[in-house]
Motif scaffolding. Structure first.
Motif, mmCIF file in Angstrom:
data_model
loop_
_atom_site.group_PDB
_atom_site.id
_atom_site.type_symbol
_atom_site.label_atom_id
_atom_site.label_comp_id
_atom_site.label_asym_id
_atom_site.label_seq_id
_atom_site.Cartn_x
_atom_site.Cartn_y
_atom_site.Cartn_z
ATOM 1 N N LYS A 13 2.933 6.306 2.256
ATOM 2 C CA LYS A 13 2.434 7.579 1.745
ATOM 3 C C LYS A 13 1.223 7.915 2.323
ATOM 4 O O LYS A 13 0.906 9.476 2.243
ATOM 5 N N GLY A 25 4.046 0.216 2.495
ATOM 6 C CA GLY A 25 4.500 1.369 1.594
ATOM 7 C C GLY A 25 3.358 2.368 1.409
ATOM 8 O O GLY A 25 3.677 3.628 1.474
ATOM 9 N N ASP A 41 17.947 -0.456 -6.699
ATOM 10 C CA ASP A 41 17.425 -1.224 -7.270
ATOM 11 C C ASP A 41 16.150 -1.692 -6.280
ATOM 12 O O ASP A 41 15.003 -2.248 -6.869
ATOM 13 N N ARG A 42 16.263 -1.491 -4.909
ATOM 14 C CA ARG A 42 15.113 -1.905 -4.266
ATOM 15 C C ARG A 42 14.977 -3.288 -4.201
ATOM 16 O O ARG A 42 13.889 -3.712 -3.323
ATOM 17 N N ASP A 76 3.940 -3.897 -0.071
ATOM 18 C CA ASP A 76 3.103 -2.691 -0.838
ATOM 19 C C ASP A 76 2.128 -1.912 0.107
ATOM 20 O O ASP A 76 1.976 -0.893 0.104
ATOM 21 N N LYS A 92 19.551 0.520 -2.322
ATOM 22 C CA LYS A 92 18.936 1.908 -2.645
ATOM 23 C C LYS A 92 18.810 2.076 -3.968
ATOM 24 O O LYS A 92 17.575 2.639 -4.193
ATOM 25 N N ASN A 112 8.302 3.011 7.749
ATOM 26 C CA ASN A 112 9.636 2.939 6.780
ATOM 27 C C ASN A 112 10.793 1.984 7.629
ATOM 28 O O ASN A 112 11.553 1.377 7.147
ATOM 29 N N PRO A 172 9.030 -1.105 -1.465
ATOM 30 C CA PRO A 172 8.342 -0.035 -1.955
ATOM 31 C C PRO A 172 9.111 1.113 -2.167
ATOM 32 O O PRO A 172 10.253 1.381 -1.814
ATOM 33 N N ASP A 173 8.855 2.087 -3.139
ATOM 34 C CA ASP A 173 9.454 3.086 -3.466
ATOM 35 C C ASP A 173 9.330 4.423 -2.554
ATOM 36 O O ASP A 173 9.054 5.381 -3.007
ATOM 37 N N ASN A 221 11.243 7.963 -3.483
ATOM 38 C CA ASN A 221 10.499 8.757 -4.225
ATOM 39 C C ASN A 221 9.162 9.168 -3.991
ATOM 40 O O ASN A 221 8.478 10.586 -4.222
ATOM 41 N N ASP A 222 8.696 8.428 -2.970
ATOM 42 C CA ASP A 222 7.162 9.027 -2.337
ATOM 43 C C ASP A 222 7.662 9.953 -1.291
ATOM 44 O O ASP A 222 6.494 10.801 -0.989
#
Length: 340
Positions: free
Chosen positions: A270, A266, A329-330, A263, A327, A226, A28-29, A32-33
């Protein structure tokens, strides 16, 4: 829903797992979250070197174990978490982080050693250095950093630190429960270190307030979730019999495939941030001086969320030499399972 209620495991059903495992997955991003600013303590390098030497002198680990903990880079971790600490306080935090990782590994049984947790807690509570305590390696390390902690920590900060340590050992001993519910996380005593490095002393009425507790729970949920996401690959390769990783729990209990479980986890991260932000808006006032200290404490919780997240991509503990590419391209290639 009561905004102070900890986030619970989602119950929404998703696609069931496919017949064959994928060869890779996408994280998951998470970065940026999580929008809080990342800062690094200027004493990072000097304290890292000093704490590495502390491990050599006090922990007396086997060479391969010692190398692993040094490569873990607890100095960078502490520098992200406590960016405003002076060198003395930062090293106490760094030594504690090294200790808690070692104790956590030992309690999981990977090193087959006794932690002497009862004796450690006895020392934390009563600060009585006995021969029995000193016979336990984990307690020796505890005595080393805790004696320095007590030099400047307030009575209230010390009590919260001990209470958090008790929760950690109680949860780890049970080896049960969801990590994202905070039942066996080593994070709670680290929150007391926010007070310790800042030289503040929050009243009991603040620390026991439901909104402050909700802020801590949201931080704990975010950090633990996380960590589970980012440690999943390493943990699944070990094939642990008793595995409480949230991604694995979602796959097993909710029938999700790996991508859906990632997902879902993740989204839980959030949700934890959203929960934290909401409780910041309903925080009461205790007067100008206390409110100033509360603001420092809240910033410290934010540092924990963003700092621990970035550290996973700095430390070799999780992604090894691929950590910088992961970190960016995940994309994580699944490690083969080891035969125990």
């Amino acid at each position: 829903m009561d905004p102070t209620t900890p986030i619970m495991l989602p119950t929404v059903a998703h696609n069931t797992a496919p017949d064959s495992e994928p060869s890779q997955f996408i994280l998951p991003d998470l970065i940026n979250d999580c929008h809080y600013p990342l800062r690094k303590n200027p004493h990072c390098y000097a304290v890292s070197c000093a704490s590495d030497q502390w491990l050599i002198d006090v922990a007396r680990l086997a060479e391969h174990e010692l190398r692993g903990y040094i490569e873990m880079d607890a100095g960078r971790f502490a520098a992200f978490l406590y960016p405003d600490a002076d060198a003395f306080h930062l090293q106490v935090c760094c030594d504690f982080i090294n200790w808690i990782f070692i104790i956590d590994d030992w309690m999981e049984g990977r090193c087959r050693r006794s932690t002497g947790s009862t004796r450690i807690l006895y020392f934390l509570r009563y600060a009585i250095p006995s021969i029995l305590i000193l016979e336990q390696l984990g307690a020796k390390m505890c005595k080393s950093f805790f004696s320095r902690f007590r030099e400047t920590a307030s009575l209230g900060c010390t009590e919260w630190f001990i209470h958090g340590s008790e929760l950690f050992f109680a949860g780890a001993a049970k080896q049960a429960g969801d990590l994202c519910q905070g039942t066996d996380s080593g994070i709670k005593p680290c929150f007391a270190l926010i007070e310790f490095v800042a030289g503040i002393d929050l009243p009991d009425e603040v620390m026991s307030h439901p909104v402050v507790k909700a802020l801590e729970d949201a931080t704990n949920d975010h950090v633990a979730c996380n960590d589970d996401i980012l440690s999943y690959n390493k943990e699944q390769s070990r094939g642990d019999e008793h595995w409480e990783n949230i991604v694995a729990v979602l796959m097993h209990d909710r029938g999700l495939d790996l991508h859906s479980a990632m997902d879902h986890a993740g989204q839980m991260c959030k949700d934890a941030i959203q929960h934290f932000e909401f409780n910041c808006t309903i925080l009461p006032s205790w007067g100008e001086d206390v409110d100033r200290q509360v603001a420092i404490y809240i910033e410290g919780l934010q540092n924990w969320m963003i700092g621990s997240l970035h550290w996973h991509f700095v430390s070799a503990r999780y992604f090894g030499k691929d950590r910088h590419a992961v970190k960016l391209d995940r994309i994580v290639k699944l490690l083969p399972k080891k035969h125990l």
